[in-house]
Design an enzyme around this catalytic site. Structure first.
Site, PDB file in Angstrom:
ATOM      1  N   ASP A 174       0.875  -1.175   0.000  1.00  0.00           N
ATOM      2  CA  ASP A 174       0.000   0.000   0.000  1.00  0.00           C
ATOM      3  C   ASP A 174       0.910   1.222   0.000  1.00  0.00           C
ATOM      4  O   ASP A 174       2.060   1.133   0.451  1.00  0.00           O
ATOM      5  CB  ASP A 174      -0.902  -0.013   1.263  1.00  0.00           C
ATOM      6  CG  ASP A 174      -2.096   0.927   1.135  1.00  0.00           C
ATOM      7  OD1 ASP A 174      -1.889   2.149   0.950  1.00  0.00           O
ATOM      8  OD2 ASP A 174      -3.245   0.457   1.217  1.00  0.00           O
ATOM      9  N   THR A 232     -11.342  -7.296  -7.895  1.00  0.00           N
ATOM     10  CA  THR A 232     -12.699  -6.855  -7.536  1.00  0.00           C
ATOM     11  C   THR A 232     -12.695  -5.342  -7.361  1.00  0.00           C
ATOM     12  O   THR A 232     -13.614  -4.794  -6.755  1.00  0.00           O
ATOM     13  CB  THR A 232     -13.171  -7.502  -6.217  1.00  0.00           C
ATOM     14  OG1 THR A 232     -12.205  -7.206  -5.207  1.00  0.00           O
ATOM     15  CG2 THR A 232     -13.359  -9.001  -6.339  1.00  0.00           C
ATOM     16  N   SER A 233     -11.659  -4.672  -7.857  1.00  0.00           N
ATOM     17  CA  SER A 233     -11.525  -3.238  -7.568  1.00  0.00           C
ATOM     18  C   SER A 233     -12.067  -2.384  -8.722  1.00  0.00           C
ATOM     19  O   SER A 233     -13.231  -1.986  -8.695  1.00  0.00           O
ATOM     20  CB  SER A 233     -10.071  -2.926  -7.247  1.00  0.00           C
ATOM     21  OG  SER A 233      -9.999  -1.666  -6.660  1.00  0.00           O
ATOM     22  N   ARG A 234     -11.234  -2.101  -9.712  1.00  0.00           N
ATOM     23  CA  ARG A 234     -11.697  -1.392 -10.907  1.00  0.00           C
ATOM     24  C   ARG A 234     -10.976  -1.991 -12.108  1.00  0.00           C
ATOM     25  O   ARG A 234      -9.768  -2.284 -12.039  1.00  0.00           O
ATOM     26  CB  ARG A 234     -11.392   0.110 -10.827  1.00  0.00           C
ATOM     27  CG  ARG A 234     -12.324   0.904  -9.922  1.00  0.00           C
ATOM     28  CD  ARG A 234     -13.749   1.009 -10.472  1.00  0.00           C
ATOM     29  NE  ARG A 234     -14.631   1.775  -9.596  1.00  0.00           N
ATOM     30  CZ  ARG A 234     -15.398   1.283  -8.618  1.00  0.00           C
ATOM     31  NH1 ARG A 234     -15.407  -0.021  -8.398  1.00  0.00           N
ATOM     32  NH2 ARG A 234     -16.169   2.067  -7.910  1.00  0.00           N
ATOM     33  N   ASP A 258     -14.216  -9.285 -11.280  1.00  0.00           N
ATOM     34  CA  ASP A 258     -15.575  -8.762 -11.068  1.00  0.00           C
ATOM     35  C   ASP A 258     -15.738  -7.446 -11.809  1.00  0.00           C
ATOM     36  O   ASP A 258     -16.834  -6.886 -11.846  1.00  0.00           O
ATOM     37  CB  ASP A 258     -15.831  -8.560  -9.567  1.00  0.00           C
ATOM     38  CG  ASP A 258     -17.272  -8.162  -9.292  1.00  0.00           C
ATOM     39  OD1 ASP A 258     -18.178  -8.867  -9.782  1.00  0.00           O
ATOM     40  OD2 ASP A 258     -17.506  -7.131  -8.619  1.00  0.00           O
ATOM     41  N   GLU A 263     -16.203  -2.268 -19.025  1.00  0.00           N
ATOM     42  CA  GLU A 263     -17.467  -2.846 -18.556  1.00  0.00           C
ATOM     43  C   GLU A 263     -18.668  -1.933 -18.759  1.00  0.00           C
ATOM     44  O   GLU A 263     -19.809  -2.399 -18.779  1.00  0.00           O
ATOM     45  CB  GLU A 263     -17.358  -3.211 -17.066  1.00  0.00           C
ATOM     46  CG  GLU A 263     -17.293  -2.004 -16.133  1.00  0.00           C
ATOM     47  CD  GLU A 263     -17.249  -2.399 -14.651  1.00  0.00           C
ATOM     48  OE1 GLU A 263     -16.449  -3.279 -14.303  1.00  0.00           O
ATOM     49  OE2 GLU A 263     -18.032  -1.825 -13.874  1.00  0.00           O
ATOM     50  N   HIS A 295     -19.571  -7.163 -12.001  1.00  0.00           N
ATOM     51  CA  HIS A 295     -19.534  -6.114 -10.971  1.00  0.00           C
ATOM     52  C   HIS A 295     -20.621  -6.352  -9.921  1.00  0.00           C
ATOM     53  O   HIS A 295     -21.457  -5.493  -9.644  1.00  0.00           O
ATOM     54  CB  HIS A 295     -19.682  -4.723 -11.613  1.00  0.00           C
ATOM     55  CG  HIS A 295     -19.002  -3.653 -10.794  1.00  0.00           C
ATOM     56  ND1 HIS A 295     -18.245  -2.646 -11.353  1.00  0.00           N
ATOM     57  CD2 HIS A 295     -18.960  -3.441  -9.449  1.00  0.00           C
ATOM     58  CE1 HIS A 295     -17.788  -1.851 -10.399  1.00  0.00           C
ATOM     59  NE2 HIS A 295     -18.211  -2.322  -9.224  1.00  0.00           N
TER      60      HIS A 295
END
Ligand code: NAD
Length: 337
Positions: A174, A232-234, A258, A263, A295
């Site tokens: 991070d 699963t973020s962007r 996701d 998308e 999503h």
């Protein structure tokens, strides 16, 4: 407040109408997405409420401000789809739902990991056809495997806790330190060392100019052969074409998505009677070790209730002149209008 909602589905209307009984706003639900052609429909609204794939660019923001809109309320956490500089210049506050259920998204990331590993999606179909052969269904123990999490905010931390419960070694990267992550037992490391060690990599950072195509050809080259990649973020954190090459060379052995960078033209709609024109997306679908959901990581009843509750509270706070605790920080508006 008069609030116009863009891009709504029946489930949005159900949860917002129910929660609004405590708030008493006037809600107008539109099914069309917000864009330069539809912004005119916000005329008469005090606030506009949008979702992840509504494009809130400078042109749209100007139209909204011109129509008298005084607040942009996002019913999601990410705000990469909003031109924040334009909002600052227009003096238009933007509020969001920073955390509505980190459990929903983290648990979905785990669902992707477990399904890809144990191939339950394939087993389901086989068993229904009376095929009980196990060939091709072999998985691995999650216990003892190394998982690298990129982004250790609200969702990354919940994911780390769940993975610790499975007995995984959890590495984290991070841009900020997190005492909480260290308490859970996440080992902070550099991106390169995370790529080199992780059997599974899961993305939980926001989409920013710094993270756009973070997972590109160079990053994939640094990963372990046979890595599992979960997003699963962007969508645009991943360079999809580079990932397809990684799947073809078998460097990437499993891919769970996701979200997808294009998308906006597909997700949340029923395209089952259309010819999908996106060849990159269709190539992704052709791999049997790729699992894509549209999503839906956020999509639990708990999350939808919290989204409605926090969004309507943000709008009530604005109406009553209270501090907007969920305001998106806007860049300083230095340019002239
Ligand atoms: P958060 O803001 O709590 O955490 C994000 C973390 O990413 C922070 O700790 C931040 O320091 C870190 N970060 C920022 N830039 C980084 C970089 N360059 N490299 C590494 N880390 C970086 O956000 P959250 O609630 O945990 O959500 C994470 C993301 O999940 C959101 O931005 C959103 O895009 C996505 N999301 C997806 C769904 C879904 O349904 N699929 C639902 C909610 C959120």
């Amino acid at each position: 407040m008069n609030v116009t909602f863009f891009n709504t589905k029946q489930y949005d209307q159900q949860f917002f109408t129910q929660v609004n009984e405590e708030h008493g706003h006037e809600l107008q639900f539109l099914e069309v997405p917000l864009n330069a052609h539809t912004a005119v429909l916000a005329k008469g609204a005090d606030a506009v409420c949008v979702f992840v794939n509504d494009r809130v660019d400078a042109e749209v923001l100007h139209q909204l401000a011109h129509a008298g809109v005084r607040l942009l309320a996002l019913r999601c956490a990410g705000y990469n789809n909003v031109d924040l500089s334009a909002a600052a210049l227009l003096g238009l506050p933007v509020v969001r739902v920073p955390a509505y259920s980190p459990y929903a998204v983290a648990e979905h990331a785990l669902a992707l990991i477990l399904t890809l590993n144990r191939k339950t999606h394939r087993a389901y179909n086989r068993v229904r056809e009376g095929n009980f052969a196990l060939n091709g269904l072999m998985g691995f123990d999650l216990h003892g495997r190394t998982v690298g999490l990129i982004g250790l905010g609200t969702i990354g931390l919940v994911t780390a806790r769940i993975l610790k419960g499975f007995g995984c070694r959890v590495l984290g990267y991070d841009v900020k330190d997190s005492a909480e992550a260290q308490k859970i037992g996440v080992e902070f490391t550099t991106l390169d060392s995370l790529y080199a060690q992780a059997d599974i990599i899961s993305l939980h950072c926001p989409l920013t100019p710094q993270t756009h195509h973070l997972i590109n050809e160079a990053a994939i080259a640094k990963m372990k052969a046979g890595v599992m990649l979960i997003n699963t973020s962007r969508g645009a954190i991943i360079d999809t074409k580079a990932v397809i090459q990684g799947l073809k060379s078998e460097k990437i052995k499993y891919l769970g998505l996701d979200v997808y960078e294009e998308e906006g033209d597909l997700f949340f709609e029923d395209c089952s009677n259309k010819v999908i024109q996106d060849d990159v997306f269709m190539r992704l679908l052709s791999f049997n070790n790729v699992l894509i959901t549209g999503h839906q990581a956020f999509f639990t009843s708990d999350a939808l209730h919290n989204i409605a509750q926090i969004t309507l509270q943000n709008i009530s706070d604005f109406e009553q002149g209270r501090v907007l605790t969920n305001a998106v920080p806007l860049p300083a508006a230095t340019a002239s209008r």
